[in-house]
Write a protein that holds these residues in place. Sequence first.
Motif, PDB file in Angstrom:
ATOM      1  N   ASN A  65     109.078 -38.809  86.807  1.00  0.00           N
ATOM      2  CA  ASN A  65     109.762 -40.029  86.677  1.00  0.00           C
ATOM      3  C   ASN A  65     109.261 -41.572  86.813  1.00  0.00           C
ATOM      4  O   ASN A  65     109.610 -41.914  87.064  1.00  0.00           O
ATOM      5  CB  ASN A  65     110.772 -39.780  88.141  1.00  0.00           C
ATOM      6  N   ALA A  66     108.675 -40.997  86.007  1.00  0.00           N
ATOM      7  CA  ALA A  66     107.939 -42.637  85.164  1.00  0.00           C
ATOM      8  C   ALA A  66     107.145 -42.018  84.003  1.00  0.00           C
ATOM      9  O   ALA A  66     106.946 -40.756  83.966  1.00  0.00           O
ATOM     10  CB  ALA A  66     106.585 -42.862  86.195  1.00  0.00           C
ATOM     11  N   GLU A  67     106.467 -43.193  83.386  1.00  0.00           N
ATOM     12  CA  GLU A  67     106.267 -42.589  82.107  1.00  0.00           C
ATOM     13  C   GLU A  67     104.710 -43.289  82.169  1.00  0.00           C
ATOM     14  O   GLU A  67     103.691 -44.093  82.489  1.00  0.00           O
ATOM     15  CB  GLU A  67     106.404 -44.110  80.658  1.00  0.00           C
ATOM     16  N   LEU A  68     103.633 -42.116  82.214  1.00  0.00           N
ATOM     17  CA  LEU A  68     102.234 -41.785  82.415  1.00  0.00           C
ATOM     18  C   LEU A  68     101.370 -41.448  81.081  1.00  0.00           C
ATOM     19  O   LEU A  68     101.648 -41.577  80.610  1.00  0.00           O
ATOM     20  CB  LEU A  68     102.412 -41.169  83.825  1.00  0.00           C
ATOM     21  N   GLU A  69     100.896 -42.715  81.166  1.00  0.00           N
ATOM     22  CA  GLU A  69      99.780 -42.359  79.518  1.00  0.00           C
ATOM     23  C   GLU A  69      97.746 -42.759  80.224  1.00  0.00           C
ATOM     24  O   GLU A  69      98.010 -43.300  81.251  1.00  0.00           O
ATOM     25  CB  GLU A  69      99.307 -44.199  79.118  1.00  0.00           C
ATOM     26  N   HIS A  70      97.715 -41.627  79.869  1.00  0.00           N
ATOM     27  CA  HIS A  70      95.682 -41.572  79.961  1.00  0.00           C
ATOM     28  C   HIS A  70      95.954 -40.993  79.535  1.00  0.00           C
ATOM     29  O   HIS A  70      96.177 -39.199  79.243  1.00  0.00           O
ATOM     30  CB  HIS A  70      95.874 -40.930  81.461  1.00  0.00           C
ATOM     31  N   ALA A  92     108.448 -36.879 104.442  1.00  0.00           N
ATOM     32  CA  ALA A  92     108.302 -37.789 104.849  1.00  0.00           C
ATOM     33  C   ALA A  92     107.326 -38.971 103.294  1.00  0.00           C
ATOM     34  O   ALA A  92     107.365 -39.976 103.709  1.00  0.00           O
ATOM     35  CB  ALA A  92     107.081 -37.074 105.711  1.00  0.00           C
ATOM     36  N   PHE A  93     107.206 -38.963 101.945  1.00  0.00           N
ATOM     37  CA  PHE A  93     106.160 -39.470 101.572  1.00  0.00           C
ATOM     38  C   PHE A  93     107.871 -39.986 100.241  1.00  0.00           C
ATOM     39  O   PHE A  93     108.623 -39.311 100.344  1.00  0.00           O
ATOM     40  CB  PHE A  93     105.641 -39.408 100.884  1.00  0.00           C
ATOM     41  N   PRO A  94     107.594 -40.714 100.113  1.00  0.00           N
ATOM     42  CA  PRO A  94     108.689 -41.592  99.018  1.00  0.00           C
ATOM     43  C   PRO A  94     108.501 -40.890  97.659  1.00  0.00           C
ATOM     44  O   PRO A  94     107.417 -40.588  97.177  1.00  0.00           O
ATOM     45  CB  PRO A  94     108.484 -42.996  98.986  1.00  0.00           C
ATOM     46  N   PRO A  95     108.782 -40.780  96.808  1.00  0.00           N
ATOM     47  CA  PRO A  95     108.886 -40.238  95.294  1.00  0.00           C
ATOM     48  C   PRO A  95     107.679 -41.069  94.728  1.00  0.00           C
ATOM     49  O   PRO A  95     107.206 -40.487  93.587  1.00  0.00           O
ATOM     50  CB  PRO A  95     110.511 -40.968  94.614  1.00  0.00           C
ATOM     51  N   GLU A  96     107.922 -41.848  94.759  1.00  0.00           N
ATOM     52  CA  GLU A  96     106.930 -42.658  93.856  1.00  0.00           C
ATOM     53  C   GLU A  96     105.172 -42.409  94.098  1.00  0.00           C
ATOM     54  O   GLU A  96     104.087 -42.844  93.492  1.00  0.00           O
ATOM     55  CB  GLU A  96     106.604 -44.697  94.469  1.00  0.00           C
ATOM     56  N   VAL A  97     105.045 -41.944  95.058  1.00  0.00           N
ATOM     57  CA  VAL A  97     103.786 -40.658  95.350  1.00  0.00           C
ATOM     58  C   VAL A  97     103.774 -40.405  94.707  1.00  0.00           C
ATOM     59  O   VAL A  97     102.871 -39.512  94.280  1.00  0.00           O
ATOM     60  CB  VAL A  97     103.785 -40.602  97.137  1.00  0.00           C
ATOM     61  N   THR A  98     104.351 -39.154  93.797  1.00  0.00           N
ATOM     62  CA  THR A  98     104.312 -38.441  93.019  1.00  0.00           C
ATOM     63  C   THR A  98     103.114 -38.664  92.048  1.00  0.00           C
ATOM     64  O   THR A  98     102.382 -38.665  91.311  1.00  0.00           O
ATOM     65  CB  THR A  98     105.019 -37.402  91.814  1.00  0.00           C
ATOM     66  N   PRO A  99     103.840 -40.115  90.764  1.00  0.00           N
ATOM     67  CA  PRO A  99     103.092 -40.467  89.673  1.00  0.00           C
ATOM     68  C   PRO A  99     101.805 -41.615  89.999  1.00  0.00           C
ATOM     69  O   PRO A  99     100.523 -40.803  89.479  1.00  0.00           O
ATOM     70  CB  PRO A  99     104.258 -41.385  89.043  1.00  0.00           C
ATOM     71  N   GLN A 100     101.433 -41.777  91.590  1.00  0.00           N
ATOM     72  CA  GLN A 100     100.319 -42.412  92.085  1.00  0.00           C
ATOM     73  C   GLN A 100      99.263 -41.022  92.733  1.00  0.00           C
ATOM     74  O   GLN A 100      98.091 -41.608  92.128  1.00  0.00           O
ATOM     75  CB  GLN A 100     100.344 -42.690  93.199  1.00  0.00           C
ATOM     76  N   MET A 101      99.797 -40.008  92.947  1.00  0.00           N
ATOM     77  CA  MET A 101      98.657 -38.867  92.991  1.00  0.00           C
ATOM     78  C   MET A 101      98.051 -38.112  91.769  1.00  0.00           C
ATOM     79  O   MET A 101      97.419 -38.429  91.568  1.00  0.00           O
ATOM     80  CB  MET A 101      99.382 -37.866  93.667  1.00  0.00           C
ATOM     81  N   VAL A 102      99.515 -38.655  90.765  1.00  0.00           N
ATOM     82  CA  VAL A 102      98.691 -38.241  89.203  1.00  0.00           C
ATOM     83  C   VAL A 102      97.645 -39.054  88.393  1.00  0.00           C
ATOM     84  O   VAL A 102      96.637 -38.164  88.153  1.00  0.00           O
ATOM     85  CB  VAL A 102      99.957 -38.073  88.093  1.00  0.00           C
ATOM     86  N   LEU A 103      98.004 -39.644  88.965  1.00  0.00           N
ATOM     87  CA  LEU A 103      96.573 -40.783  89.007  1.00  0.00           C
ATOM     88  C   LEU A 103      95.683 -41.281  89.365  1.00  0.00           C
ATOM     89  O   LEU A 103      94.265 -40.614  89.238  1.00  0.00           O
ATOM     90  CB  LEU A 103      96.646 -42.082  88.634  1.00  0.00           C
ATOM     91  N   ASN A 104      95.208 -40.133  89.784  1.00  0.00           N
ATOM     92  CA  ASN A 104      94.510 -40.125  91.578  1.00  0.00           C
ATOM     93  C   ASN A 104      93.183 -38.819  90.629  1.00  0.00           C
ATOM     94  O   ASN A 104      92.826 -38.778  90.435  1.00  0.00           O
ATOM     95  CB  ASN A 104      94.742 -39.446  92.815  1.00  0.00           C
ATOM     96  N   GLN A 118     100.293 -34.883  78.080  1.00  0.00           N
ATOM     97  CA  GLN A 118     101.755 -34.809  78.003  1.00  0.00           C
ATOM     98  C   GLN A 118     102.881 -34.572  77.180  1.00  0.00           C
ATOM     99  O   GLN A 118     102.887 -33.688  76.483  1.00  0.00           O
ATOM    100  CB  GLN A 118     101.791 -36.482  77.493  1.00  0.00           C
ATOM    101  N   ARG A 119     103.829 -33.146  78.742  1.00  0.00           N
ATOM    102  CA  ARG A 119     104.290 -32.050  78.366  1.00  0.00           C
ATOM    103  C   ARG A 119     105.335 -32.294  79.316  1.00  0.00           C
ATOM    104  O   ARG A 119     106.531 -31.138  79.296  1.00  0.00           O
ATOM    105  CB  ARG A 119     103.648 -30.490  78.828  1.00  0.00           C
ATOM    106  N   LYS A 120     106.392 -33.615  78.762  1.00  0.00           N
ATOM    107  CA  LYS A 120     107.223 -33.832  79.908  1.00  0.00           C
ATOM    108  C   LYS A 120     108.592 -33.591  79.504  1.00  0.00           C
ATOM    109  O   LYS A 120     109.084 -33.343  77.626  1.00  0.00           O
ATOM    110  CB  LYS A 120     107.260 -35.601  80.253  1.00  0.00           C
ATOM    111  N   ILE A 121     109.013 -32.708  79.732  1.00  0.00           N
ATOM    112  CA  ILE A 121     110.499 -32.018  79.750  1.00  0.00           C
ATOM    113  C   ILE A 121     111.444 -32.777  79.454  1.00  0.00           C
ATOM    114  O   ILE A 121     113.091 -32.849  79.069  1.00  0.00           O
ATOM    115  CB  ILE A 121     110.892 -30.662  80.740  1.00  0.00           C
ATOM    116  N   ARG A 122     111.728 -33.658  81.262  1.00  0.00           N
ATOM    117  CA  ARG A 122     112.560 -34.736  81.413  1.00  0.00           C
ATOM    118  C   ARG A 122     111.599 -35.477  82.560  1.00  0.00           C
ATOM    119  O   ARG A 122     111.019 -34.659  83.145  1.00  0.00           O
ATOM    120  CB  ARG A 122     114.272 -34.031  81.844  1.00  0.00           C
ATOM    121  N   ARG A 123     112.299 -36.297  82.953  1.00  0.00           N
ATOM    122  CA  ARG A 123     111.867 -37.617  84.128  1.00  0.00           C
ATOM    123  C   ARG A 123     112.764 -37.014  85.611  1.00  0.00           C
ATOM    124  O   ARG A 123     113.548 -37.298  85.683  1.00  0.00           O
ATOM    125  CB  ARG A 123     112.330 -38.464  83.869  1.00  0.00           C
TER     126      ARG A 123
END
Length: 350
Positions: free
Chosen positions: A117-122, A78-90, A127-132
């Motif tokens: 599937n985004a480049e996040l900095e905080h 029900a939610f778009p994929p963009e919510v994942t990085p937005q929630m990480v920042l939350n 930061q342990r990304k295997i792939r996007r």
Amino acid sequence: MVTIQEMIERIKPLDQKAMEEAQRRLDSLTKPPGSLGRLEEMAKQAAGITGEVTPDLSRKAVMVMAGDHGVCEEGVSAFPPEVTPQMVLNFLGGGAAVNVLARQASADVVCVDIGVNAELEHPGLEQRKIRRGTGNIARGPAMTRAEAEAAVRVGFELVAERAAQGYRVFATGEMGIGNTTPSSAIMVALTGISPDQAVGRGTGIDEARRLHKVDVVRRALEINAPDPADALDVLAKLGGLEIAGLVGVILGAAAHRCLVVVDGFISSAAALIAVRLAPQAAAYMVGSHMSMEQGHALLVEAAGLKPVLHMDMRLGEGTGAVLAFHFIDAAQLIMKEMATFESAGVSGKE
């Protein structure tokens, strides 16, 4: 670089002597034997895991693994994929439900980008990304076997780092739009139940979309043909990077003699993978709650979990697991502070 086989080999049986001592302590307290039910079970389990009758379990962390899913292309959420990085920042800002509940439980939230599937900095982000993000499981495998193993290693190493700092209780948490779909697919592959039994409403989809999701899971099983006798194959072909990371958290906690509290549906799928890889890891797990997600009751049974709470929750993030921290604390306080028959001058059972 630790292999999954080496992770498995590091998991030892519970300390039976410590559990027997804990039982004697419980039986000496001013109550009928066994009358505190699950609290007594938790106290014994903690003793067996740590080798101490009254361990210090004050340092707790909820490991929130975040990753995206190619299967979102199929319209399963029900939610778009963009919510994942937005929630990480939350999470990193301290504003999510798991942050609120973790503060109440005096626990730390560890947020991990293992496959967003985004480049996040905080500064607070691991930061342990295997792939996007993973591949679309309705059209091919989620990831390679090597990527799945690397993601498991991330969870294992994060726990190892914190266990060295004195953390002894971990909770599984996750964020990944679309992740009930791979979790359902894992459940179908490993238990043999039908996709219709396994697939629920996730983020709140209607029945028409749920039936579409059932079909997506069915296609994923047909196209990928995972080997149910090989849990890592199932994980690589159908899973998510955050699910793989949680498998590592569970194996890492068990290998370092720490408690690991398993959250809801997605976390339980990770737990099922973990126990299929290492059956001895089940003794280190605490089931937190029974999710409202369809199929969760069957999933926790398959994983050997016994949930403490029935709160009609289905948020994920580790929220149910963090609530269960309070019961672990309660069990330890009973062991440390409750009077014995002898110390209180109370007559015991004849």
